[in-house]
Motif scaffolding. Structure first.
Motif, short mmCIF file in Angstrom:
data_model
loop_
_atom_site.label_atom_id
_atom_site.label_comp_id
_atom_site.label_asym_id
_atom_site.label_seq_id
_atom_site.Cartn_x
_atom_site.Cartn_y
_atom_site.Cartn_z
N ARG A 42 0.82 -1.19 0.00
CA ARG A 42 0.00 0.00 0.00
C ARG A 42 0.87 1.26 0.00
N GLY A 43 2.04 1.18 0.64
CA GLY A 43 2.95 2.31 0.61
C GLY A 43 3.46 2.60 -0.79
N VAL A 44 3.81 1.55 -1.54
CA VAL A 44 4.27 1.74 -2.92
C VAL A 44 3.13 2.29 -3.79
N LEU A 45 1.93 1.76 -3.60
CA LEU A 45 0.78 2.24 -4.37
C LEU A 45 0.47 3.70 -4.05
N HIS A 46 0.73 4.12 -2.82
CA HIS A 46 0.54 5.53 -2.46
C HIS A 46 1.61 6.40 -3.13
N GLU A 47 2.84 5.91 -3.20
CA GLU A 47 3.89 6.67 -3.88
C GLU A 47 3.58 6.82 -5.37
N LEU A 48 3.05 5.78 -5.99
CA LEU A 48 2.66 5.87 -7.40
C LEU A 48 1.53 6.87 -7.58
N TYR A 49 0.59 6.89 -6.65
CA TYR A 49 -0.50 7.87 -6.72
C TYR A 49 0.06 9.29 -6.64
N ARG A 50 0.96 9.52 -5.69
CA ARG A 50 1.51 10.87 -5.52
C ARG A 50 2.28 11.30 -6.77
N ALA A 51 2.98 10.36 -7.42
CA ALA A 51 3.78 10.71 -8.59
C ALA A 51 2.93 10.96 -9.83
N LEU A 52 1.86 10.17 -10.00
CA LEU A 52 1.12 10.19 -11.26
C LEU A 52 -0.22 10.91 -11.19
N LEU A 53 -0.92 10.81 -10.07
CA LEU A 53 -2.30 11.32 -10.02
C LEU A 53 -2.49 12.52 -9.09
N ALA A 54 -1.67 12.66 -8.08
CA ALA A 54 -1.82 13.81 -7.19
C ALA A 54 -1.76 15.14 -7.94
N PRO A 55 -0.90 15.29 -8.97
CA PRO A 55 -0.87 16.56 -9.70
C PRO A 55 -2.18 16.90 -10.43
N VAL A 56 -3.04 15.90 -10.66
CA VAL A 56 -4.30 16.16 -11.37
C VAL A 56 -5.50 15.85 -10.46
#
Length: 397
Positions: free
Chosen positions: A184-198
């Motif tokens: 879940r930590g890795v999936l959160h990092e991917l979210y922050r990198a790819l989707l948090a900006p949008v």
């Protein structure tokens, strides 16, 4: 970005309304016969090398001195099969007049048609800069990304290591809680990198359509975690190789009406996957249609029954074959259903679920072109695919 992507698949589908390949002519028969022989030999080598039944394999496993010969034989059959498929494709192009140069077919790129509650995100990763293009309410906004293709690959490697650790923990009867927290930590990092900006476009949207690029084809966008929820808990998610293909698939589902029946096929792979029979029973209970399991789940049954149904559900063993994606397959009772087999299936407008390991994994080649099992199904006319990006335990599936 759409024009820069390799257009081999999209241009073929635009130029060829009748997507599935025509039956071979008499001139092709020699190649068809050779292909059938090679496929039988390939299946034998594969079965001998990897085994089908864990109870038998301990006594019947190949001896150490046989293994290298089996690997060489399997690789040689794959080379020969690829050459025959190439010769068939070239011969049919000459005979049938299929386009051999399609780069000019799709010369215009329009924004895809989206509902007001839908957001489309198309990613791009360059040498110096990366961005995600947001399409919403008929407008396009380019949002810079602070991440890189290399950083995304590192996170995906960590995720795959986590999944491998989970498989080992399950086999050893060890607890999964630490691995769950790590994933879940890795999936959160991917979210922050790819989707948090949008995030502001995603808030309030009912549906998101993702057009990946490069390494993001392997990102499980449905499972990305925002700190509170997985994305699939917030909205409907779909993924497509290109936004141009999105409209083509939508048109297929509208133009082909097959009722609401399902073809369900399940194969336990010699008893390795006992839960697929329960899965087939439950899916068949949800939708009327036809169900074939174990010895009845064959290529011939699939070819014969597929045209009658709007939904096809295949529950079986699957393998991605990143070393040779042409041979990615789902294993039916009488052998491997590979990309080459799928090309000829009449699947216009259907929804296909490939409930098997790694059916959504593909190799990304020049121009962001995907090579894998999904490519064959798109050629065959499928409007929607449900796939897996990793190895999945059959009870969970």
């Amino acid at each position: 970005l759409e024009r820069a992507k390799s257009r081999a698949l999209v241009d073929y589908l635009i130029a060829t309304p009748e997507v599935r390949l025509r039956a071979p002519s008499n001139d092709d028969q020699d190649l068809v016969d050779e292909l059938a022989r090679l496929r039988r030999e390939h299946n034998w080598f594969s079965e001998r090398l990897h085994g089908t039944d864990l109870d038998v394999r301990s006594a019947d496993a190949p001896k150490p001195h046989e293994l290298e010969a089996l690997r060489v034989g399997l690789a040689e059959r794959e080379k020969q099969i690829s050459r025959v498929l190439e010769r068939l494709a070239l011969r049919r192009a000459d005979v049938e007049g299929l386009p051999t140069h399609t780069s000019a077919v799709a010369t215009t790129t329009a924004l895809p048609r989206l509902g007001s509650d839908t957001v489309l995100l198309e990613f791009f990763f360059g040498q110096a800069r990366s961005a995600v293009f947001v399409v919403h309410d008929g407008k396009v906004t380019a949002v810079p990304l602070e991440t890189s293709a290399r950083a995304i690959r590192r996170l995906l490697d960590r995720l795959q290591l986590n999944f491998a650790g989970a498989a080992a923990a399950l086999a050893a009867g060890q607890p999964l809680e630490p691995l769950h927290a790590n994933a879940r930590g890795v999936l959160h990092e991917l979210y922050r990198a790819l989707l948090a900006p949008v995030a502001r476009w995603l808030d309030g949207a009912r549906r998101a359509v993702i057009i990946p690029y490069g390494p993001t084809h392997a990102v499980p966008f449905h499972a990305l975690h925002d700190g509170r929820h997985y994305l699939a808990q917030r909205m409907e998610i779909s993924v497509c190789p290109s936004s141009t293909l999105l409209d083509l698939c939508a048109a297929r589902s509208r133009s082909h009406s097959r009722g609401r029946t399902a073809l369900v096929m399940a194969c336990t792979d010699g008893g390795r996957l006992p839960y697929v029979l329960r899965e087939a029973e439950q899916v068949a209970a949800l939708m009327p249609g036809e169900r074939y399991v174990e010895a009845d789940a064959t290529h011939a049954r699939l070819v014969e029954a597929a045209p009658r149904h709007a939904v096809i559900h295949l529950a079986a063993h699957g393998e991605a074959r990143p070393d040779n994606p042409t041979f990615a397959h789902v294993k039916l009772a009488d052998g491997q259903l590979s990309m080459a087999d799928v090309f000829n299936l009449p699947l216009e407008g259907t929804l296909v679920t490939l409930s098997a390991c790694e059916t959504g994994r593909a190799v990304v080649r020049g121009g962001d072109e995907l090579i894998g099992l999904s490519r064959g199904f798109l050629y065959a006319g499928v409007s929607t695919l449900v796939q897996s990006l990793w190895r999945v335990e059959d009870g969970a599936a």
